[in-house]
Design a protein around this motif. Structure first.
Motif, PDB file in Angstrom:
ATOM      1  N   LEU A 183       0.828  -1.202   0.000  1.00 58.95           N
ATOM      2  CA  LEU A 183       0.000   0.000   0.000  1.00 58.95           C
ATOM      3  C   LEU A 183       0.866   1.257   0.000  1.00 58.95           C
ATOM      4  O   LEU A 183       0.567   2.239  -0.692  1.00 58.95           O
ATOM      5  CB  LEU A 183      -0.915  -0.024   1.218  1.00 58.95           C
ATOM      6  CG  LEU A 183      -2.014   1.035   1.301  1.00 58.95           C
ATOM      7  CD1 LEU A 183      -2.967   0.908   0.129  1.00 58.95           C
ATOM      8  CD2 LEU A 183      -2.767   0.902   2.617  1.00 58.95           C
ATOM      9  N   ALA A 184       1.949   1.223   0.763  1.00 57.78           N
ATOM     10  CA  ALA A 184       2.859   2.372   0.772  1.00 57.78           C
ATOM     11  C   ALA A 184       3.501   2.567  -0.594  1.00 57.78           C
ATOM     12  O   ALA A 184       3.673   3.697  -1.063  1.00 57.78           O
ATOM     13  CB  ALA A 184       3.929   2.168   1.841  1.00 57.78           C
ATOM     14  N   GLY A 185       3.860   1.463  -1.247  1.00 59.98           N
ATOM     15  CA  GLY A 185       4.426   1.577  -2.577  1.00 59.98           C
ATOM     16  C   GLY A 185       3.451   2.137  -3.590  1.00 59.98           C
ATOM     17  O   GLY A 185       3.851   2.753  -4.583  1.00 59.98           O
ATOM     18  N   LEU A 186       2.147   1.945  -3.353  1.00 59.33           N
ATOM     19  CA  LEU A 186       1.122   2.479  -4.246  1.00 59.33           C
ATOM     20  C   LEU A 186       0.774   3.927  -3.931  1.00 59.33           C
ATOM     21  O   LEU A 186      -0.075   4.521  -4.596  1.00 59.33           O
ATOM     22  CB  LEU A 186      -0.145   1.618  -4.151  1.00 59.33           C
ATOM     23  CG  LEU A 186      -0.026   0.197  -4.709  1.00 59.33           C
ATOM     24  CD1 LEU A 186      -1.248  -0.631  -4.331  1.00 59.33           C
ATOM     25  CD2 LEU A 186       0.165   0.213  -6.221  1.00 59.33           C
ATOM     26  N   GLY A 187       1.404   4.492  -2.897  1.00 61.29           N
ATOM     27  CA  GLY A 187       1.198   5.897  -2.585  1.00 61.29           C
ATOM     28  C   GLY A 187       0.109   6.171  -1.584  1.00 61.29           C
ATOM     29  O   GLY A 187      -0.414   7.287  -1.530  1.00 61.29           O
ATOM     30  N   ALA A 188      -0.268   5.198  -0.777  1.00 60.80           N
ATOM     31  CA  ALA A 188      -1.309   5.401   0.232  1.00 60.80           C
ATOM     32  C   ALA A 188      -0.780   4.953   1.583  1.00 60.80           C
ATOM     33  O   ALA A 188       0.176   4.173   1.672  1.00 60.80           O
ATOM     34  CB  ALA A 188      -2.577   4.634  -0.132  1.00 60.80           C
ATOM     35  N   HIS A 189      -1.418   5.445   2.640  1.00 63.07           N
ATOM     36  CA  HIS A 189      -0.953   5.140   3.985  1.00 63.07           C
ATOM     37  C   HIS A 189      -2.159   4.916   4.880  1.00 63.07           C
ATOM     38  O   HIS A 189      -2.961   5.821   5.095  1.00 63.07           O
ATOM     39  CB  HIS A 189      -0.086   6.274   4.536  1.00 63.07           C
ATOM     40  CG  HIS A 189       0.792   5.848   5.672  1.00 63.07           C
ATOM     41  ND1 HIS A 189       0.336   5.756   6.965  1.00 63.07           N
ATOM     42  CD2 HIS A 189       2.095   5.463   5.700  1.00 63.07           C
ATOM     43  CE1 HIS A 189       1.321   5.348   7.746  1.00 63.07           C
ATOM     44  NE2 HIS A 189       2.406   5.168   7.010  1.00 63.07           N
ATOM     45  N   LEU A 190      -2.283   3.696   5.381  1.00 61.03           N
ATOM     46  CA  LEU A 190      -3.442   3.349   6.198  1.00 61.03           C
ATOM     47  C   LEU A 190      -3.417   4.036   7.549  1.00 61.03           C
ATOM     48  O   LEU A 190      -4.457   4.382   8.102  1.00 61.03           O
ATOM     49  CB  LEU A 190      -3.498   1.828   6.387  1.00 61.03           C
ATOM     50  CG  LEU A 190      -4.690   1.273   7.160  1.00 61.03           C
ATOM     51  CD1 LEU A 190      -5.990   1.570   6.433  1.00 61.03           C
ATOM     52  CD2 LEU A 190      -4.543  -0.230   7.354  1.00 61.03           C
ATOM     53  N   ALA A 191      -2.240   4.251   8.105  1.00 64.12           N
ATOM     54  CA  ALA A 191      -2.136   4.819   9.445  1.00 64.12           C
ATOM     55  C   ALA A 191      -2.203   6.340   9.445  1.00 64.12           C
ATOM     56  O   ALA A 191      -1.991   6.966  10.473  1.00 64.12           O
ATOM     57  CB  ALA A 191      -0.837   4.367  10.109  1.00 64.12           C
ATOM     58  N   GLY A 192      -2.495   6.941   8.302  1.00 58.95           N
ATOM     59  CA  GLY A 192      -2.546   8.391   8.258  1.00 58.95           C
ATOM     60  C   GLY A 192      -3.693   8.963   9.065  1.00 58.95           C
ATOM     61  O   GLY A 192      -3.597  10.047   9.618  1.00 58.95           O
ATOM     62  N   GLY A 193      -4.817   8.242   9.154  1.00 57.37           N
ATOM     63  CA  GLY A 193      -5.950   8.698   9.938  1.00 57.37           C
ATOM     64  C   GLY A 193      -5.907   8.148  11.341  1.00 57.37           C
ATOM     65  O   GLY A 193      -5.194   7.197  11.644  1.00 57.37           O
ATOM     66  N   GLY A 194      -6.704   8.746  12.215  1.00 53.89           N
ATOM     67  CA  GLY A 194      -6.699   8.323  13.602  1.00 53.89           C
ATOM     68  C   GLY A 194      -7.162   6.894  13.789  1.00 53.89           C
ATOM     69  O   GLY A 194      -6.521   6.104  14.469  1.00 53.89           O
ATOM     70  N   GLU A 195      -8.294   6.512  13.174  1.00 55.12           N
ATOM     71  CA  GLU A 195      -8.827   5.170  13.357  1.00 55.12           C
ATOM     72  C   GLU A 195      -7.916   4.124  12.728  1.00 55.12           C
ATOM     73  O   GLU A 195      -7.675   3.066  13.307  1.00 55.12           O
ATOM     74  CB  GLU A 195     -10.227   5.084  12.753  1.00 55.12           C
ATOM     75  CG  GLU A 195     -11.273   5.905  13.494  1.00 55.12           C
ATOM     76  CD  GLU A 195     -12.654   5.704  12.915  1.00 55.12           C
ATOM     77  OE1 GLU A 195     -12.773   4.923  11.945  1.00 55.12           O
ATOM     78  OE2 GLU A 195     -13.606   6.309  13.422  1.00 55.12           O
ATOM     79  N   GLY A 196      -7.419   4.420  11.531  1.00 52.05           N
ATOM     80  CA  GLY A 196      -6.533   3.464  10.878  1.00 52.05           C
ATOM     81  C   GLY A 196      -5.272   3.224  11.671  1.00 52.05           C
ATOM     82  O   GLY A 196      -4.818   2.081  11.825  1.00 52.05           O
ATOM     83  N   ALA A 197      -4.682   4.285  12.200  1.00 49.73           N
ATOM     84  CA  ALA A 197      -3.459   4.147  12.990  1.00 49.73           C
ATOM     85  C   ALA A 197      -3.720   3.319  14.242  1.00 49.73           C
ATOM     86  O   ALA A 197      -2.909   2.463  14.620  1.00 49.73           O
ATOM     87  CB  ALA A 197      -2.923   5.523  13.357  1.00 49.73           C
ATOM     88  N   ALA A 198      -4.857   3.565  14.887  1.00 50.13           N
ATOM     89  CA  ALA A 198      -5.174   2.821  16.112  1.00 50.13           C
ATOM     90  C   ALA A 198      -5.402   1.346  15.814  1.00 50.13           C
ATOM     91  O   ALA A 198      -4.988   0.473  16.588  1.00 50.13           O
ATOM     92  CB  ALA A 198      -6.408   3.432  16.776  1.00 50.13           C
ATOM     93  N   GLU A 199      -6.057   1.042  14.709  1.00 48.27           N
ATOM     94  CA  GLU A 199      -6.329  -0.358  14.370  1.00 48.27           C
ATOM     95  C   GLU A 199      -5.053  -1.114  14.034  1.00 48.27           C
ATOM     96  O   GLU A 199      -4.885  -2.275  14.426  1.00 48.27           O
ATOM     97  CB  GLU A 199      -7.314  -0.417  13.204  1.00 48.27           C
ATOM     98  CG  GLU A 199      -8.724  -0.013  13.591  1.00 48.27           C
ATOM     99  CD  GLU A 199      -9.629   0.182  12.392  1.00 48.27           C
ATOM    100  OE1 GLU A 199     -10.842   0.364  12.595  1.00 48.27           O
ATOM    101  OE2 GLU A 199      -9.119   0.158  11.250  1.00 48.27           O
ATOM    102  N   VAL A 200      -4.143  -0.466  13.312  1.00 44.39           N
ATOM    103  CA  VAL A 200      -2.878  -1.119  12.989  1.00 44.39           C
ATOM    104  C   VAL A 200      -2.064  -1.373  14.251  1.00 44.39           C
ATOM    105  O   VAL A 200      -1.529  -2.471  14.471  1.00 44.39           O
ATOM    106  CB  VAL A 200      -2.073  -0.270  11.987  1.00 44.39           C
ATOM    107  CG1 VAL A 200      -0.676  -0.849  11.797  1.00 44.39           C
ATOM    108  CG2 VAL A 200      -2.791  -0.198  10.654  1.00 44.39           C
ATOM    109  N   ALA A 201      -1.961  -0.360  15.102  1.00 43.16           N
ATOM    110  CA  ALA A 201      -1.184  -0.519  16.335  1.00 43.16           C
ATOM    111  C   ALA A 201      -1.796  -1.582  17.239  1.00 43.16           C
ATOM    112  O   ALA A 201      -1.086  -2.398  17.839  1.00 43.16           O
ATOM    113  CB  ALA A 201      -1.097   0.823  17.069  1.00 43.16           C
ATOM    114  N   ALA A 202      -3.141  -1.596  17.336  1.00 39.19           N
ATOM    115  CA  ALA A 202      -3.805  -2.597  18.179  1.00 39.19           C
ATOM    116  C   ALA A 202      -3.575  -4.000  17.636  1.00 39.19           C
ATOM    117  O   ALA A 202      -3.417  -4.960  18.404  1.00 39.19           O
ATOM    118  CB  ALA A 202      -5.297  -2.294  18.264  1.00 39.19           C
TER     119      ALA A 202
END
Length: 477
Positions: free
Chosen positions: A431-450
């Protein structure tokens, strides 16, 4: 001359009945039907006849009958039945031959029941010793059963399996062969004999792509993916990233646009490009015309019949082989996945990881933002599913039902399956190679870390994967 009838009459005169008056004899004969009717009524009523007491026969502990009940209709098997079959199997473990062990494990795998590690280890050891005598059916069931419980057999088991595949190759049905190759890869098989790579696998691909083959899309997709997997695995691995890289380069916050671009380049460099596969894939590509593989998937009827997972496998297999389809061909297949929310939402974490990697290698130019959003939503759903499944496991017997209901409500209808750490890592880096970042938003970052904080997921990754994810800002927090 006295005939037989006269002799019979004379002998009958000496019987007790013959000495009685004729009327008494009629009365005695009239009671015979009553006696027989009484016997018939007793039998019909189920009343036990007089005689020695008999012990009733119980089939509850009959191993073969219990196994047959589970094997015949796995969806209807209850957990009580499965636990009882496991207990009976462990009691007879030293008596069961290798085919019986395969059958038991195959029955368990079809019910998603994870049996005792003792049974899994015994089955793996028994199949390793007798692999040379296996039939295609036994090879198929052995690989599928171990893959279903995520068991990694020994290197000797994998080597023996590869040799048995070569010997039995021509006796497999096409669909059976394709499924067995994928299950063997899930068990850790990464190499095939030289004759298989050079001749047998290309011949199977040519036959499947033939105009008169009537090959099912799922079979064709698995063969293409298997060719890409085993060819790419035979190539030299990419240079590993130093484990210390993550300590010095990890950002304290989600990457900005410029740092995300650099991270995307790092993600792309972490996986070999199609050009890196060209030499390794040349053997198959020289024996199978690329035009045949690509034109096979241009048929609209084939695309309609193909499941989303099939399209993912085709894209990933072609990318691993070094095949570069035309931009329109790639966009058409990606559009059927990323352009349809229900299609990408139906993919599990493993196929999401494969799809992200294939899109990174095959897509020319940036993907539409809507496609990337659909991909990220599907990945977040898999992360939530994993957390819900972990909550059910941690609830214990007492609160499992309540936890399961809460988890199902949180995950949402139609979402399924959990996520393995390696699959999530591949999806995030792609996803990072495609130019997007899941953890950029608050909910996405929390879900990845959890997700990474759950259990031993973060520790299950290799040092290179952990370093790359830390660079991308996808650590456990």
């Amino acid at each position: 001359m006295r005939g037989p009838l006269c002799s019979w009459r004379e002998s009958a005169r000496g019987s007790p009945l013959a000495s009685q008056p004729f009327s008494s004899r009629l009365d005695a004969r009239a009671t015979w039907p009553c006696k027989y009717q009484g016997v018939r009524r007793a039998l019909a009523s189920g009343q036990p006849r007089a005689g020695p007491a008999q012990t009733p026969i119980s089939h509850k502990d009959n191993f073969h009958l219990v196994l047959h009940a589970v094997y015949k209709n796995p969806p209807d098997a209850t957990r009580e039945q499965l636990c009882h079959l496991e207990e009976l199997t462990l009691q007879r473990l030293d008596e069961l031959n290798v085919d019986a062990l395969i059958t038991v494990m195959y029955a368990f795998a079809r019910t998603s029941f994870h049996p005792s590690p003792v049974l899994i280890s015994r089955m793996a050891a028994a199949t390793e010793a007798d692999m040379a005598s296996f039939t295609p059916r036994q090879l198929e069931h052995a690989a599928w059963s171990l893959a279903a419980v995520r068991h990694r057999p020994s290197p000797t088991w994998l080597d023996n399996f590869a040799c048995a595949l070569e010997v039995n190759w021509d006796y497999f049905r096409p669909a059976q062969l394709a499924a067995t190759l994928m299950d063997a890869a899930a068990c850790g098989l990464s190499t095939l004999p030289a004759a298989t790579l050079a001749d047998q696998l290309p011949a199977s691909l040519r036959k499947a792509a033939g105009p008169d083959s009537a090959t099912a899309p799922a079979t064709m997709a698995r063969l293409v993916w298997s060719a890409g997997h085993f060819i790419s695995a035979s190539a030299s691995p990419p240079q590993a990233m130093p484990a210390s890289a993550g300590q010095s380069l990890r950002p304290s916050s989600p990457p900005s646009s410029s740092s995300a671009a650099g991270a995307g380049a790092a993600a792309a460099a972490a996986h070999p490009t199609p050009g890196d596969r060209a030499t390794a894939g040349g053997g198959v590509r020289a024996r199978v015309r690329e035009e045949e593989l690509l034109s096979w998937w241009e048929d609209e009827g084939v695309l309609e019949a193909a499941a989303p997972e099939d399209l993912v496998l085709v894209l990933h297999g072609l990318a691993a082989l070094g095949v570069r389809p035309a931009a329109g061909w790639t966009a058409r297949l990606l559009g059927r996945l990323l352009g349809r929310a229900e299609a990408v939402g139906a993919l599990d974490a493993r196929h999401l990881g494969l799809l992200g990697w294939a899109a990174l290698k095959l897509a020319e130019g940036p993907l539409p933002r809507g496609w990337l959003e659909a991909y990220m939503q599907a990945l977040r759903a898999r992360l939530r599913s994993s957390e819900a499944a972990a909550a059910v496991d941690a609830a214990g017997p007492g609160g499992a039902e309540e936890k399961a209901a809460t988890a199902a409500e949180a995950v949402g209808a139609g979402e399924r399956g959990g996520a393995e750490p390696a699959d999530v890592a591949l999806a995030l880096s792609s996803l990072a190679g495609l130019g997007a970042h899941l953890a950029g938003g608050g909910e996405g970052a929390a879900e990845v870390a959890a997700y990474w904080r759950g259990g031993t997921r973060w520790a299950a990754l290799g040092a290179e994967d952990r370093a790359l994810l830390q660079i991308l800002g996808y650590g456990p927090g």
